[in-house]
Design a protein around this motif. Structure first.
Motif, PDB file in Angstrom:
ATOM      1  N   TRP A   2       0.897  -1.225   0.014  1.00  0.00           N
ATOM      2  CA  TRP A   2      -0.083   0.135  -0.081  1.00  0.00           C
ATOM      3  C   TRP A   2       0.967   1.280   0.100  1.00  0.00           C
ATOM      4  CZ3 TRP A   2      -4.679  -0.409  -1.261  1.00  0.00           C
ATOM      5  CH2 TRP A   2      -5.570  -1.638  -1.158  1.00  0.00           C
ATOM      6  N   ASN A   3       2.174   1.262   0.376  1.00  0.00           N
ATOM      7  CA  ASN A   3       3.079   2.099   0.658  1.00  0.00           C
ATOM      8  C   ASN A   3       3.230   2.816  -0.696  1.00  0.00           C
ATOM      9  OD1 ASN A   3       2.887   2.412   3.388  1.00  0.00           O
ATOM     10  ND2 ASN A   3       4.984   1.250   3.596  1.00  0.00           N
ATOM     11  N   ARG A   4       3.329   2.102  -1.761  1.00  0.00           N
ATOM     12  CA  ARG A   4       3.320   2.445  -3.026  1.00  0.00           C
ATOM     13  C   ARG A   4       2.389   3.388  -3.669  1.00  0.00           C
ATOM     14  NH1 ARG A   4       5.691  -2.929  -5.705  1.00  0.00           N
ATOM     15  NH2 ARG A   4       7.577  -2.938  -4.589  1.00  0.00           N
ATOM     16  N   PHE A   5       1.213   3.748  -2.887  1.00  0.00           N
ATOM     17  CA  PHE A   5       0.113   4.403  -3.167  1.00  0.00           C
ATOM     18  C   PHE A   5       0.436   5.854  -2.474  1.00  0.00           C
ATOM     19  CE2 PHE A   5      -1.646   0.457  -4.211  1.00  0.00           C
ATOM     20  CZ  PHE A   5      -1.841   0.676  -5.753  1.00  0.00           C
ATOM     21  N   ARG A 155     -10.388   5.986  -3.773  1.00  0.00           N
ATOM     22  CA  ARG A 155     -11.188   6.559  -2.371  1.00  0.00           C
ATOM     23  C   ARG A 155     -10.939   5.318  -1.332  1.00  0.00           C
ATOM     24  NH1 ARG A 155     -14.985   9.546  -5.324  1.00  0.00           N
ATOM     25  NH2 ARG A 155     -15.948   7.884  -6.247  1.00  0.00           N
ATOM     26  N   ARG A 156     -10.989   4.086  -1.629  1.00  0.00           N
ATOM     27  CA  ARG A 156     -10.803   3.086  -0.865  1.00  0.00           C
ATOM     28  C   ARG A 156      -9.518   2.995  -0.136  1.00  0.00           C
ATOM     29  NH1 ARG A 156     -13.983  -2.334  -2.889  1.00  0.00           N
ATOM     30  NH2 ARG A 156     -16.027  -1.147  -3.056  1.00  0.00           N
ATOM     31  N   ILE A 157      -8.515   3.342  -0.882  1.00  0.00           N
ATOM     32  CA  ILE A 157      -6.996   3.359  -0.735  1.00  0.00           C
ATOM     33  C   ILE A 157      -6.963   4.430   0.194  1.00  0.00           C
ATOM     34  CG2 ILE A 157      -4.452   3.656  -1.236  1.00  0.00           C
ATOM     35  CD1 ILE A 157      -5.422   2.537  -4.039  1.00  0.00           C
ATOM     36  N   LEU A 158      -7.420   5.775  -0.090  1.00  0.00           N
ATOM     37  CA  LEU A 158      -7.215   6.944   0.810  1.00  0.00           C
ATOM     38  C   LEU A 158      -8.021   6.662   2.266  1.00  0.00           C
ATOM     39  CD1 LEU A 158      -8.042   9.888  -1.497  1.00  0.00           C
ATOM     40  CD2 LEU A 158      -5.843   9.305  -0.450  1.00  0.00           C
ATOM     41  N   HIS A 159      -9.077   5.781   2.106  1.00  0.00           N
ATOM     42  CA  HIS A 159      -9.789   5.442   3.310  1.00  0.00           C
ATOM     43  C   HIS A 159      -9.027   4.713   4.365  1.00  0.00           C
ATOM     44  CE1 HIS A 159     -13.200   4.717   6.083  1.00  0.00           C
ATOM     45  NE2 HIS A 159     -12.856   3.434   5.951  1.00  0.00           N
TER      46      HIS A 159
END
Ligand SMILES: [Mg+2]
Length: 174
Positions: A2-5, A155-159
């Protein structure tokens, strides 16, 4: 993974990016997205503010290359009046266009920042290619089909990132 985002920085708009601050960090070049980063996706030409922004970067010796996944006609029509270097059909998040832009500017990785409004193309691509990434709030939320789909995932990643305490900022419309 996830850190890649995760962008290194987050700003409201490109106008918050200060050339003097960049220079102090040793940055000499920007690879920027076009649609919803510099202008709304359905605006053909650069605004006066964007023209000023390019001039300001130039005056401070910061090179700017526009790298867009959009088609040749769109990217060319926008970039040429600005006398800005550009790459169309960039296929971000693939690294190729980022590398090409960096080489064209004759800069090292650590001398370049990547700017864009999308996690799945600009930020992911910039991170994978090894650049410092700056996420901007999209100028407008409406967009084409693929971007709508991307935004949902985004949006899911940000959440998730917010929940994990990895970010502390909100996108107003999310
Ligand atoms: Mg964009």
């Amino acid at each position: 993974m996830w850190n890649r985002f995760l962008p290194n920085e987050h700003v409201e708009s490109v106008f918050e990016i200060d050339p003097v601050e960049l220079k102090n960090k040793g940055v000499k070049g920007i690879i920027t997205d076009l649609d919803n980063t510099l202008v709304a996706w359905d605006v053909k030409d650069a605004t006066d503010e964007i023209r000023e922004w390019f001039k300001k970067m130039n005056d401070h010796g910061i090179q700017v290359t526009i790298a867009s996944n959009n088609k040749e006609a769109r990217v060319k029509l926008f970039s040429e009046p600005l006398e800005a270097s550009f790459i169309y059909s960039a296929r971000k998040p693939l690294a190729k266009a980022f590398k090409k832009a960096r080489k064209q500017m004759g800069l090292k990785k650590e001398e370049v920042v990547v700017v864009g409004d999308q996690l799945l193309t600009d930020v992911l691509g910039g991170n994978l290619a090894g650049f410092h990434t700056i996420l901007v709030v999209p100028i407008v939320e409406t967009d084409g089909f693929f971007t709508k789909f991307n935004r949902k995932i985004e949006r899911r990643i940000l959440h998730w990132m917010r929940k994990k305490g990895k970010i502390n900022w909100e996108r107003s419309k999310n």
